[in-house]
Design an enzyme around this catalytic site. Structure first.
Site, mmCIF file in Angstrom:
data_model
loop_
_atom_site.group_PDB
_atom_site.id
_atom_site.type_symbol
_atom_site.label_atom_id
_atom_site.label_comp_id
_atom_site.label_asym_id
_atom_site.label_seq_id
_atom_site.Cartn_x
_atom_site.Cartn_y
_atom_site.Cartn_z
ATOM 1 N N LYS A 64 1.008 -1.142 0.061
ATOM 2 C CA LYS A 64 0.020 0.053 0.020
ATOM 3 C C LYS A 64 0.935 1.136 0.051
ATOM 4 O O LYS A 64 1.885 1.025 0.603
ATOM 5 C CB LYS A 64 -0.763 -0.073 1.265
ATOM 6 C CG LYS A 64 -2.530 -0.066 1.156
ATOM 7 C CD LYS A 64 -3.090 0.020 2.328
ATOM 8 C CE LYS A 64 -4.046 1.211 2.625
ATOM 9 N NZ LYS A 64 -4.608 1.166 3.709
ATOM 10 N N HIS A 79 -0.481 4.353 0.467
ATOM 11 C CA HIS A 79 -1.027 5.568 0.955
ATOM 12 C C HIS A 79 -1.581 4.892 2.370
ATOM 13 O O HIS A 79 -1.413 4.099 2.813
ATOM 14 C CB HIS A 79 -2.157 5.924 0.353
ATOM 15 C CG HIS A 79 -3.197 4.825 -0.046
ATOM 16 N ND1 HIS A 79 -3.177 4.055 -0.913
ATOM 17 C CD2 HIS A 79 -4.567 4.361 0.625
ATOM 18 C CE1 HIS A 79 -4.293 3.244 -0.913
ATOM 19 N NE2 HIS A 79 -5.226 3.404 0.110
#
Ligand code: OMP
Length: 218
Positions: A105, A107
């Protein structure tokens, strides 16, 4: 009833442990198959968590974080860590749990590990089945990358099989490769010992044949 017997009874009830003819990832034709995904009700998951927790407590292994590799290891780590606290008490109150994301990921909280930080921690890997010991390598790699220190590995079923390149069983090879114990709730030998009175003559014959071919004598 011992936790091994409890586990095997729940596996039979859930049809997670089946006898017949099954093709494994390795291509071997096996007279039995264990499908962890079929532990899918509150009651069977509770037995599963108890069985893992008892096997871990019995082993006496000291660790900080229980790591379940995605996807199958994720619920295993979560249910087992809570059960360890329930059964083992305060000794396990601060044990963390963690798992990896399959996709990184970029963010939010970021990173590929969810849960406890692994860096500098004693990590116990939890997984379902070991046959040739290939699936587990990835978990050892992830923990190393995160600078964690893997201290052991727990699986539900140790099939005790030789690999295609060795006459030793896969769990022993993994144990030597990483210098850590590989413990299990049950092994192939436990399955046969506990359930043999329930096998038909044909089932017993195919299990014996499989044992001769793939299970080392020592
Ligand atoms: P290895 O990577 O060879 O150790 O095989 C382990 C994996 O095989 C498991 O994570 C399962 O995906 C699968 N498997 C079972 O789930 N149950 C079995 O009884 C046998 C296997 C298998 O294919 O060997």
């Amino acid at each position: 009833m011992s936790y091994k017997q409890n586990f095997l009874q729940a596996a039979l009830d859930a049809e997670a442990l089946k006898f017949g003819t099954f093709t494994l990832k390795s291509g071997r034709i096996s007279p039995y198959f264990f499908n962890m995904g079929l532990f899918s009700t509150a009651k069977t998951l509770n037995v599963l968590a108890e069985s893992y927790a008892h096997a871990i407590i019995d082993s006496g292994i000291e660790f900080d974080v229980l790591f379940g590799p995605a996807y199958k290891g994720i619920p295993l780590a979560a249910i087992t860590v809570t059960k360890l606290y329930e059964i083992g008490g305060d000794k396990y109150a601060s044990i963390g749990y963690a798992f990896n994301r399959k996709e990184k990921k970029d963010h939010g909280e970021g990173g590929s590990i969810v849960g406890s930080v692994l860096k500098g921690k004693k990590v116990l890997i939890i997984d379902d089945v070991m046959t040739a010991g290939t699936a587990i390598n990835e978990a050892f790699g992830i923990i190393k990358e995160e600078q964690g220190n893997t201290v052991a590995c727990i699986i539900a079923v140790d099939r005790m099989e030789t690999t295609k390149d060795s006459n030793e069983c896969a769990t022993k090879i993994v144990s030597k490769r990483y210098g850590v114990p590989v413990i299990s709730i049950v092994s192939f030998n436990d399955i046969v010992k506990v359930l043999q009175s329930k096998f038909t003559t044909e089932q017993m014959a195919s299990i014996d044949e499989y044992r001769k071919k793939y299970i080392p004598t020592i």
